[in-house]
Design an enzyme around this catalytic site. Structure first.
Site, PDB file in Angstrom:
ATOM      1  N   ASP A  64       0.833  -1.202   0.000  1.00  0.00           N
ATOM      2  CA  ASP A  64       0.000   0.000   0.000  1.00  0.00           C
ATOM      3  C   ASP A  64       0.868   1.252   0.000  1.00  0.00           C
ATOM      4  O   ASP A  64       2.090   1.167   0.094  1.00  0.00           O
ATOM      5  CB  ASP A  64      -0.975  -0.015   1.195  1.00  0.00           C
ATOM      6  CG  ASP A  64      -0.307  -0.368   2.523  1.00  0.00           C
ATOM      7  OD1 ASP A  64       0.933  -0.313   2.608  1.00  0.00           O
ATOM      8  OD2 ASP A  64      -1.030  -0.691   3.474  1.00  0.00           O
ATOM      9  N   ASP A 132      -7.801  -1.466  13.817  1.00  0.00           N
ATOM     10  CA  ASP A 132      -9.225  -1.543  13.415  1.00  0.00           C
ATOM     11  C   ASP A 132      -9.493  -2.758  12.534  1.00  0.00           C
ATOM     12  O   ASP A 132     -10.568  -2.884  11.953  1.00  0.00           O
ATOM     13  CB  ASP A 132      -9.666  -0.243  12.719  1.00  0.00           C
ATOM     14  CG  ASP A 132      -9.021  -0.052  11.350  1.00  0.00           C
ATOM     15  OD1 ASP A 132      -8.165  -0.877  10.952  1.00  0.00           O
ATOM     16  OD2 ASP A 132      -9.381   0.928  10.660  1.00  0.00           O
ATOM     17  N   HIS A 134      -7.722  -3.707   9.786  1.00  0.00           N
ATOM     18  CA  HIS A 134      -7.381  -3.633   8.358  1.00  0.00           C
ATOM     19  C   HIS A 134      -6.140  -4.462   8.025  1.00  0.00           C
ATOM     20  O   HIS A 134      -5.271  -4.666   8.868  1.00  0.00           O
ATOM     21  CB  HIS A 134      -7.231  -2.188   7.871  1.00  0.00           C
ATOM     22  CG  HIS A 134      -6.037  -1.425   8.358  1.00  0.00           C
ATOM     23  ND1 HIS A 134      -6.128  -0.180   8.932  1.00  0.00           N
ATOM     24  CD2 HIS A 134      -4.706  -1.712   8.334  1.00  0.00           C
ATOM     25  CE1 HIS A 134      -4.922   0.259   9.231  1.00  0.00           C
ATOM     26  NE2 HIS A 134      -4.036  -0.651   8.891  1.00  0.00           N
ATOM     27  N   GLU A 139      -9.786  -0.888   4.842  1.00  0.00           N
ATOM     28  CA  GLU A 139     -10.485  -0.560   6.080  1.00  0.00           C
ATOM     29  C   GLU A 139     -11.770  -1.391   6.185  1.00  0.00           C
ATOM     30  O   GLU A 139     -12.225  -1.981   5.191  1.00  0.00           O
ATOM     31  CB  GLU A 139     -10.818   0.938   6.094  1.00  0.00           C
ATOM     32  CG  GLU A 139      -9.593   1.859   6.019  1.00  0.00           C
ATOM     33  CD  GLU A 139      -8.800   1.925   7.331  1.00  0.00           C
ATOM     34  OE1 GLU A 139      -8.808   0.940   8.108  1.00  0.00           O
ATOM     35  OE2 GLU A 139      -8.159   2.964   7.565  1.00  0.00           O
TER      36      GLU A 139
HETATM   37  C1  GLP Z   1      -0.591   0.497   8.511  1.00  0.00           C
HETATM   38  C2  GLP Z   1      -0.247  -0.130   7.147  1.00  0.00           C
HETATM   39  C3  GLP Z   1      -0.490  -1.597   7.165  1.00  0.00           C
HETATM   40  C4  GLP Z   1       0.085  -2.122   8.450  1.00  0.00           C
HETATM   41  C5  GLP Z   1      -0.800  -1.698   9.595  1.00  0.00           C
HETATM   42  C6  GLP Z   1      -0.208  -1.951  10.963  1.00  0.00           C
HETATM   43  O1  GLP Z   1      -1.457   1.553   8.422  1.00  0.00           O
HETATM   44  N1  GLP Z   1      -0.878   0.432   6.021  1.00  0.00           N
HETATM   45  O2  GLP Z   1       0.084  -2.222   6.023  1.00  0.00           O
HETATM   46  O3  GLP Z   1       0.134  -3.519   8.430  1.00  0.00           O
HETATM   47  O4  GLP Z   1      -1.223  -0.377   9.436  1.00  0.00           O
HETATM   48  O5  GLP Z   1       0.804  -1.039  11.259  1.00  0.00           O
HETATM   49  P1  GLP Z   1       1.916  -1.342  12.345  1.00  0.00           P
HETATM   50  O6  GLP Z   1       2.648  -2.529  11.855  1.00  0.00           O
HETATM   51  O7  GLP Z   1       2.793  -0.118  12.363  1.00  0.00           O
HETATM   52  O8  GLP Z   1       1.210  -1.585  13.619  1.00  0.00           O
END
Ligand code: GLP
Length: 256
Positions: A64, A132, A134, A139
């Site tokens: 992403d 949340d 995702h 989302e």
């Molecule tokens: C982010 C990214 C995701 C990631 C998730 C968790 O917003 N877009 O690809 O897996 O949220 O983030 P983190 O690993 O920093 O907790």
């Protein structure tokens, strides 16, 4: 069902994920990896880098990206992937794609899907999990058939990611993400989650109903999923005893 491995910490998860990824690369030197950003997969990239394997033919597709950041912004996922992944792992920059950077944003989704298909598909997709629920930037409410497209981030995701920016107002509202349909086409999903803040999302993904309200639950529809989580992230799960038992009794010949 997914293979759920409850690890001591992120470093142990990183070593296990590195084993699986490097076993793939040994079989297929031009393997195609799906690369997640965020804090979660950093231990995976560290573990791979420490093994000093030649990865110059490996191809990669980022999961992403934000939409609307200036090209040289240090928190764009292209910048993060370059800094945290391409450099340390010795990947070849021209073989690593990030959505939203292949051409005009209007056709970026289709262009990205076409590039993934032309590469023969993603072999291993690394995934984190948002608080949340995702995966990627899909989302709650995202279609299980969705492909790469521009989306709108929830307030919660923008709050979670505000730590990388001066303030929440600087976190982009729009993003482009591989869809749940894109993720479901990958050969093997490696989902990682650490810490108590992920416990609810882990339960929803692994043991909750398969629903667009919990995008992580899309993994239940995939035939080959490995989930690497620490005790805190696993703290809400009902079937922990079985997961440990299955891992302890895993046939020695079977990789992840
Ligand atoms: C982010 C990214 C995701 C990631 C998730 C968790 O917003 N877009 O690809 O897996 O949220 O983030 P983190 O690993 O920093 O907790």
């Amino acid at each position: 069902m997914a293979e759920v491995v409850i690890v001591r910490d992120a470093d142990e998860a990183g070593e296990l994920a590195a084993d699986a990824i490097l076993a793939l690369v040994a079989r297929k030197p031009d393997a195609v990896l799906g690369l997640a950003t965020g804090s979660t997969p950093l231990s995976v990239y560290r573990a791979i880098a420490a093994r000093h394997v030649d990865l110059s033919r490996v191809r990669g597709f980022a999961l992403d990206e934000y939409v609307g950041l200036p090209d040289d912004h240090p928190e764009s996922y292209r910048a993060v992937i370059t800094r945290d992944v391409v450099g340390p792992l010795g990947l070849t920059p021209e073989l690593i794609a990030v959505p939203g950077h292949l051409g005009p944003i209007e056709t970026a989704g289709e262009d990205y899907e076409a590039a993934i298909i032309a590469a023969g598909g993603i072999d291993i997709q690394i995934l984190g999990l948002g608080t949340d629920g995702h995966i990627g930037f899909n989302e709650p409410g995202s279609s299980f058939g969705s492909l790469t497209r521009v989306k709108t981030l929830t307030r919660r995701t923008r709050e979670d990611n505000a730590r990388f920016f001066a303030s929440i107002d600087d976190v982009p509202v729009n993003c482009i993400t591989q869809g749940l349909g894109t993720i479901r086409r990958a050969g093997h999903l490696l989902l990682l989650a650490f810490g108590a803040s992920k416990a609810d999302a882990v339960v929803a993904a692994l043991e909750g109903p398969v629903t667009a309200s919990a995008p992580g639950s899309a993994i239940q529809l995939h035939p080959h999923v490995t989930v690497l989580i620490d005790e805190a992230a696993a703290s809400g799960l009902h079937n922990v005893e079985y997961y440990r038992y299955a891992w302890a009794n895993k046939p020695a010949w079977e990789g992840l």
